[in-house]
Design a protein around this motif. Structure first.
Motif, PDB file in Angstrom:
ATOM      1  N   THR A 234       0.828  -1.208   0.000  1.00 22.81           N
ATOM      2  CA  THR A 234       0.000   0.000   0.000  1.00 22.81           C
ATOM      3  C   THR A 234       0.863   1.260   0.000  1.00 22.81           C
ATOM      4  O   THR A 234       0.579   2.227  -0.718  1.00 22.81           O
ATOM      5  N   GLU A 235       1.924   1.239   0.784  1.00 20.89           N
ATOM      6  CA  GLU A 235       2.824   2.397   0.837  1.00 20.89           C
ATOM      7  C   GLU A 235       3.503   2.629  -0.509  1.00 20.89           C
ATOM      8  O   GLU A 235       3.647   3.773  -0.963  1.00 20.89           O
ATOM      9  N   VAL A 236       3.912   1.539  -1.153  1.00 18.58           N
ATOM     10  CA  VAL A 236       4.558   1.663  -2.461  1.00 18.58           C
ATOM     11  C   VAL A 236       3.583   2.241  -3.486  1.00 18.58           C
ATOM     12  O   VAL A 236       3.922   3.159  -4.259  1.00 18.58           O
ATOM     13  N   ILE A 237       2.342   1.716  -3.511  1.00 16.76           N
ATOM     14  CA  ILE A 237       1.341   2.196  -4.465  1.00 16.76           C
ATOM     15  C   ILE A 237       1.034   3.678  -4.221  1.00 16.76           C
ATOM     16  O   ILE A 237       0.928   4.467  -5.161  1.00 16.76           O
ATOM     17  N   GLN A 238       0.917   4.042  -2.933  1.00 21.10           N
ATOM     18  CA  GLN A 238       0.628   5.439  -2.610  1.00 21.10           C
ATOM     19  C   GLN A 238       1.757   6.355  -3.072  1.00 21.10           C
ATOM     20  O   GLN A 238       1.522   7.448  -3.581  1.00 21.10           O
ATOM     21  N   ARG A 239       2.992   5.897  -2.899  1.00 22.59           N
ATOM     22  CA  ARG A 239       4.151   6.677  -3.321  1.00 22.59           C
ATOM     23  C   ARG A 239       4.149   6.864  -4.842  1.00 22.59           C
ATOM     24  O   ARG A 239       4.420   7.967  -5.348  1.00 22.59           O
ATOM     25  N   VAL A 240       3.835   5.796  -5.573  1.00 23.94           N
ATOM     26  CA  VAL A 240       3.796   5.872  -7.034  1.00 23.94           C
ATOM     27  C   VAL A 240       2.698   6.837  -7.483  1.00 23.94           C
ATOM     28  O   VAL A 240       2.879   7.626  -8.421  1.00 23.94           O
ATOM     29  N   ARG A 241       1.549   6.800  -6.803  1.00 29.39           N
ATOM     30  CA  ARG A 241       0.454   7.715  -7.146  1.00 29.39           C
ATOM     31  C   ARG A 241       0.880   9.174  -6.928  1.00 29.39           C
ATOM     32  O   ARG A 241       0.548  10.061  -7.727  1.00 29.39           O
ATOM     33  N   GLU A 242       1.604   9.403  -5.854  1.00 25.86           N
ATOM     34  CA  GLU A 242       2.089  10.755  -5.590  1.00 25.86           C
ATOM     35  C   GLU A 242       3.066  11.208  -6.668  1.00 25.86           C
ATOM     36  O   GLU A 242       3.025  12.356  -7.128  1.00 25.86           O
ATOM     37  N   LEU A 243       3.940  10.297  -7.096  1.00 22.81           N
ATOM     38  CA  LEU A 243       4.919  10.641  -8.128  1.00 22.81           C
ATOM     39  C   LEU A 243       4.231  10.960  -9.455  1.00 22.81           C
ATOM     40  O   LEU A 243       4.723  11.777 -10.242  1.00 22.81           O
ATOM     41  N   GLU A 244       3.108  10.297  -9.730  1.00 20.93           N
ATOM     42  CA  GLU A 244       2.381  10.529 -10.975  1.00 20.93           C
ATOM     43  C   GLU A 244       1.350  11.643 -10.845  1.00 20.93           C
ATOM     44  O   GLU A 244       0.592  11.901 -11.784  1.00 20.93           O
ATOM     45  N   GLY A 245       1.312  12.289  -9.678  1.00 23.04           N
ATOM     46  CA  GLY A 245       0.389  13.406  -9.489  1.00 23.04           C
ATOM     47  C   GLY A 245      -1.046  12.998  -9.333  1.00 23.04           C
ATOM     48  O   GLY A 245      -1.961  13.782  -9.629  1.00 23.04           O
ATOM     49  N   LEU A 246      -1.280  11.779  -8.866  1.00 25.78           N
ATOM     50  CA  LEU A 246      -2.640  11.268  -8.684  1.00 25.78           C
ATOM     51  C   LEU A 246      -3.081  11.450  -7.243  1.00 25.78           C
ATOM     52  O   LEU A 246      -2.260  11.501  -6.325  1.00 25.78           O
ATOM     53  N   SER A 247      -4.412  11.533  -7.033  1.00 28.07           N
ATOM     54  CA  SER A 247      -4.955  11.678  -5.679  1.00 28.07           C
ATOM     55  C   SER A 247      -4.882  10.344  -4.946  1.00 28.07           C
ATOM     56  O   SER A 247      -4.589   9.292  -5.536  1.00 28.07           O
ATOM     57  N   GLU A 248      -5.202  10.386  -3.659  1.00 25.56           N
ATOM     58  CA  GLU A 248      -5.133   9.161  -2.856  1.00 25.56           C
ATOM     59  C   GLU A 248      -6.122   8.123  -3.354  1.00 25.56           C
ATOM     60  O   GLU A 248      -5.832   6.938  -3.393  1.00 25.56           O
ATOM     61  N   TYR A 249      -7.340   8.593  -3.729  1.00 29.05           N
ATOM     62  CA  TYR A 249      -8.347   7.689  -4.270  1.00 29.05           C
ATOM     63  C   TYR A 249      -8.680   8.129  -5.691  1.00 29.05           C
ATOM     64  O   TYR A 249      -8.681   9.325  -6.001  1.00 29.05           O
ATOM     65  N   PRO A 250      -8.997   7.189  -6.587  1.00 31.86           N
ATOM     66  CA  PRO A 250      -9.192   7.507  -8.010  1.00 31.86           C
ATOM     67  C   PRO A 250     -10.238   8.580  -8.279  1.00 31.86           C
ATOM     68  O   PRO A 250     -10.098   9.345  -9.217  1.00 31.86           O
ATOM     69  N   ASP A 251     -11.324   8.634  -7.492  1.00 37.94           N
ATOM     70  CA  ASP A 251     -12.412   9.566  -7.779  1.00 37.94           C
ATOM     71  C   ASP A 251     -12.210  10.936  -7.182  1.00 37.94           C
ATOM     72  O   ASP A 251     -13.028  11.834  -7.352  1.00 37.94           O
ATOM     73  N   GLU A 252     -11.132  11.141  -6.418  1.00 34.53           N
ATOM     74  CA  GLU A 252     -10.900  12.443  -5.821  1.00 34.53           C
ATOM     75  C   GLU A 252     -10.082  13.307  -6.768  1.00 34.53           C
ATOM     76  O   GLU A 252      -9.295  12.814  -7.579  1.00 34.53           O
TER      77      GLU A 252
END
Length: 256
Positions: A234-252
């Protein structure tokens, strides 16, 4: 109301068209009769396409939400042009009526083309329900939701649904609440109880995410791992989302 009125008007227009078939056979070169038949024909088509059952069937057949609206409005414009031409045939000399008819046809083509452009632009930027979407299709539009619910026997307009979504109307009837809940597959309390809303929204987000084959593959491979390993993933996925400029959840909405 439209479930009864539009089919009735369509039947009247078809009856009027059939009534003129006999005279048209006897005088096949009469331009006034052809124009009058065009008036009845466009009228029948516009009312038929505006019937909720036909509207939904056309949208399902084409796979394009509100395509029936474009066809219906095009038929309305055809009806107006046919009425202009009929008046010209009745009031003007034949030569001038023919010249006007050509101008009317050019106007019709231009208006239909403008309607098509407007339809494409509105379809790409219109209000849509992105959380609950069947697989293999675009999100529901407000107009599509209204038509489908009206087809079940609960009349509701797209403008009213839009007002509810924007908060400009906050006291819907019980029938409307139940119909909306049934359409989207959520309990009626979803619209009033914040606890139910959070729970259902979380489930809907999960179902929407699991439609992605890549997400399914990650979820399947994560099955059976320890809680500590899942936390690390989960931490790795969250970090990757942050690097790609994505929100914590897809719909936010994304930050920035």
């Amino acid at each position: 109301m439209t479930t009864l009125l539009h089919p009735l008007c369509a039947l009247v227009a078809v009856a009027a068209l059939l009534y003129k078939i006999g005279p048209l056979r006897r005088a096949p070169r009469d331009p006034a009769l052809w124009t009058l038949c065009a008036v009845h024909g466009f009228s029948a088509l516009s009312f038929t396409l505006s019937t909720p059952a036909v509207w939904v069937a056309v949208d399902r057949l084409t796979g394009v939400p509100n395509s029936a609206a474009l066809l219906a409005q095009s038929c309305v414009m055809g009806l107006i042009v046919a009425q202009w031409a009929l008046f010209d045939r009745m009031l003007l000399p034949p030569a001038r009526a023919r010249r006007n008819m050509l101008r009317h046809l050019l106007v019709l083509c231009g208006v239909v083309a403008a309607l098509a452009v407007l339809f494409v632009r509105l379809s790409s930027s219109g209000e849509q329900f992105s959380t609950v979407t069947p697989g293999g299709r675009r999100p529901y539009s407000t107009e599509e939701v209204a038509r489908s619910i009206t087809l079940t026997g609960v009349p509701i307009s797209a403008s009213y649904i839009w007002l509810l979504r924007k908060g400009h109307r906050d006291n819907p009837t019980l029938r409307h609440v139940e119909a909306l809940a049934q359409f989207f597959g959520v309990p009626p309390t979803y619209f009033f109880d914040s606890g139910t809303e959070s729970e259902v929204t979380g489930d809907l987000r999960l179902m929407a995410a699991l439609k992605d084959a890549g997400v399914q593959a990650i979820a399947l491979r994560a099955s059976g791992l320890s809680a500590k390993s899942l936390d690390s993933i989960t931490e790795v996925i969250q970090r990757v989302r942050e690097l790609e400029g994505l929100s914590e959840y897809p719909d936010e909405p994304c930050e920035g």
